[in-house]
Motif scaffolding. Structure first.
Motif, PDB file in Angstrom:
ATOM      1  N   LYS A  67       0.730  -1.147  -0.024  1.00 58.64           N
ATOM      2  CA  LYS A  67       0.087  -0.080  -0.013  1.00 58.64           C
ATOM      3  C   LYS A  67       0.950   1.147   0.088  1.00 58.64           C
ATOM      4  O   LYS A  67       0.587   2.281  -0.625  1.00 58.64           O
ATOM      5  CB  LYS A  67      -0.905   0.103   1.215  1.00 58.64           C
ATOM      6  CG  LYS A  67      -2.038  -1.044   1.176  1.00 58.64           C
ATOM      7  CD  LYS A  67      -2.906  -1.088   2.297  1.00 58.64           C
ATOM      8  CE  LYS A  67      -3.876  -2.031   2.436  1.00 58.64           C
ATOM      9  NZ  LYS A  67      -4.881  -2.119   3.634  1.00 58.64           N
ATOM     10  N   ILE A  68       2.113   1.487   0.808  1.00 59.27           N
ATOM     11  CA  ILE A  68       2.774   2.310   0.749  1.00 59.27           C
ATOM     12  C   ILE A  68       3.612   2.600  -0.373  1.00 59.27           C
ATOM     13  O   ILE A  68       3.550   3.555  -1.023  1.00 59.27           O
ATOM     14  CB  ILE A  68       3.878   2.273   1.739  1.00 59.27           C
ATOM     15  CG1 ILE A  68       3.121   2.390   3.322  1.00 59.27           C
ATOM     16  CG2 ILE A  68       5.057   3.481   1.637  1.00 59.27           C
ATOM     17  CD1 ILE A  68       2.598   3.788   3.659  1.00 59.27           C
ATOM     18  N   GLY A  69       3.964   1.574  -0.960  1.00 56.12           N
ATOM     19  CA  GLY A  69       4.480   1.601  -2.546  1.00 56.12           C
ATOM     20  C   GLY A  69       3.556   2.330  -3.526  1.00 56.12           C
ATOM     21  O   GLY A  69       3.910   3.062  -4.344  1.00 56.12           O
ATOM     22  N   LYS A  70       2.341   1.754  -3.426  1.00 56.80           N
ATOM     23  CA  LYS A  70       1.258   2.462  -4.479  1.00 56.80           C
ATOM     24  C   LYS A  70       1.248   3.782  -4.248  1.00 56.80           C
ATOM     25  O   LYS A  70       0.952   4.727  -5.212  1.00 56.80           O
ATOM     26  CB  LYS A  70      -0.141   1.798  -4.160  1.00 56.80           C
ATOM     27  CG  LYS A  70      -1.055   2.220  -4.892  1.00 56.80           C
ATOM     28  CD  LYS A  70      -2.476   1.537  -4.992  1.00 56.80           C
ATOM     29  CE  LYS A  70      -3.458   1.709  -5.908  1.00 56.80           C
ATOM     30  NZ  LYS A  70      -4.631   0.966  -5.551  1.00 56.80           N
ATOM     31  N   ALA A  71       1.170   4.285  -2.886  1.00 53.29           N
ATOM     32  CA  ALA A  71       1.102   5.564  -2.466  1.00 53.29           C
ATOM     33  C   ALA A  71       2.168   6.588  -3.175  1.00 53.29           C
ATOM     34  O   ALA A  71       2.050   7.583  -3.835  1.00 53.29           O
ATOM     35  CB  ALA A  71       1.106   5.983  -0.917  1.00 53.29           C
ATOM     36  N   PHE A  72       3.427   5.892  -2.911  1.00 48.22           N
ATOM     37  CA  PHE A  72       4.545   6.576  -3.640  1.00 48.22           C
ATOM     38  C   PHE A  72       4.315   6.803  -5.265  1.00 48.22           C
ATOM     39  O   PHE A  72       4.317   7.467  -5.986  1.00 48.22           O
ATOM     40  CB  PHE A  72       5.878   5.946  -3.625  1.00 48.22           C
ATOM     41  CG  PHE A  72       6.482   6.366  -2.134  1.00 48.22           C
ATOM     42  CD1 PHE A  72       7.304   7.726  -2.239  1.00 48.22           C
ATOM     43  CD2 PHE A  72       6.466   5.778  -1.033  1.00 48.22           C
ATOM     44  CE1 PHE A  72       7.867   8.011  -0.948  1.00 48.22           C
ATOM     45  CE2 PHE A  72       6.854   5.923   0.091  1.00 48.22           C
ATOM     46  CZ  PHE A  72       7.612   7.200   0.167  1.00 48.22           C
ATOM     47  N   ARG A  73       4.103   5.602  -5.949  1.00 52.06           N
ATOM     48  CA  ARG A  73       3.949   5.129  -7.399  1.00 52.06           C
ATOM     49  C   ARG A  73       2.932   6.288  -8.003  1.00 52.06           C
ATOM     50  O   ARG A  73       3.109   6.840  -9.103  1.00 52.06           O
ATOM     51  CB  ARG A  73       3.803   3.823  -7.739  1.00 52.06           C
ATOM     52  CG  ARG A  73       4.975   2.930  -7.362  1.00 52.06           C
ATOM     53  CD  ARG A  73       4.850   1.794  -7.940  1.00 52.06           C
ATOM     54  NE  ARG A  73       3.571   1.263  -8.051  1.00 52.06           N
ATOM     55  CZ  ARG A  73       2.928   0.329  -7.280  1.00 52.06           C
ATOM     56  NH1 ARG A  73       3.771  -0.292  -6.302  1.00 52.06           N
ATOM     57  NH2 ARG A  73       1.515  -0.234  -7.401  1.00 52.06           N
TER      58      ARG A  73
END
Length: 223
Positions: A67-73
């Motif tokens: 989920k955090i990776g998606k927020a960055f991307r």
């Protein structure tokens, strides 16, 4: 009908079976008839049994990192498209997991990226990450904060005509993100450029810099 059953196997038959027969599950996968044994997975046992504790911990942390990776991307989607790397999402998710592993504050199963990235090693891992074949910034750019703005210092050996600064605001609790894009013309032979502060200083902010020459990205990454 020919069977060669292990955990999963293909089979040949003039009958096309879809569904469950006894402890076997039949279905079609990529044009092939597949049969496998039921897994025996028990949802309630997964939630409560001590034997699943490590699995639950890994699952919880994996979901958080994803989920955090998606927020960055989401803030960098237009630049990610330039990378032409079909595996970039997986590589970035792996990066989030490795940064999370640096969290020494919380117990396993509750470790998070926010604590990991707050360490010098975690932040450096983010800075070192290379997006596809586009080189990372390495030591090309540095940023220092002033009272009302930021100063971006460019390595004198770098020749660019445009600098893009993305300020990312990441909410690690709600898995949400915002970003503000600022374009700086670098046509004049300067090594230091000013860009404005965005969002509140109480927010968790990151700077992503894109260096362009003749409308081509030559370097990009986190600073």
């Amino acid at each position: 009908m020919k069977f060669n059953i292990d955990n999963m196997a293909t089979y040949e038959s003039f009958l096309k079976i879809n569904g469950t027969v006894g402890d076997l599950v039949f279905y079609n996968l990529n044009g092939k008839n597949v049969v496998r044994k039921k897994s025996g997975f028990n949802k309630n046992a997964f939630k409560k049994s001590a034997s699943y504790e490590k699995v639950r911990q890994n699952s919880s942390e994996f979901g958080h990192c994803s989920k955090i990776g998606k927020a960055f991307r989401q803030c960098l989607e237009s630049y990610i498209k330039e990378c032409d790397d079909a595996l970039l999402y997986q590589k970035f998710a792996k990066l989030m997991t490795e940064i999370k592993d640096l969290d020494i504050i919380l117990d396993k199963g509750k470790r998070n990226v926010k604590n990991g990235i707050a360490t010098d090693a975690g932040l450096q891992m983010l800075r070192d990450f290379q997006f596809g074949n586009i080189p990372s910034l390495e030591n090309s750019v540095s940023i220092s904060a002033g009272l009302w703005d930021y100063s971006l210092v460019l390595n004198k050996n770098i020749n660019v005509d445009e600098i893009i600064v993305e300020t990312l605001k990441i909410d690690f609790e709600e898995y949400q993100s915002e970003h503000f894009k600022e374009i700086i013309s670098a046509e004049k032979p300067l090594n230091e450029y000013v860009f404005f502060k965005h969002f509140s200083e109480d927010d968790v902010l990151f700077h992503f810099v894109v260096l362009k020459k003749d409308d081509e990205i030559i370097k990009m990454g986190f600073v």
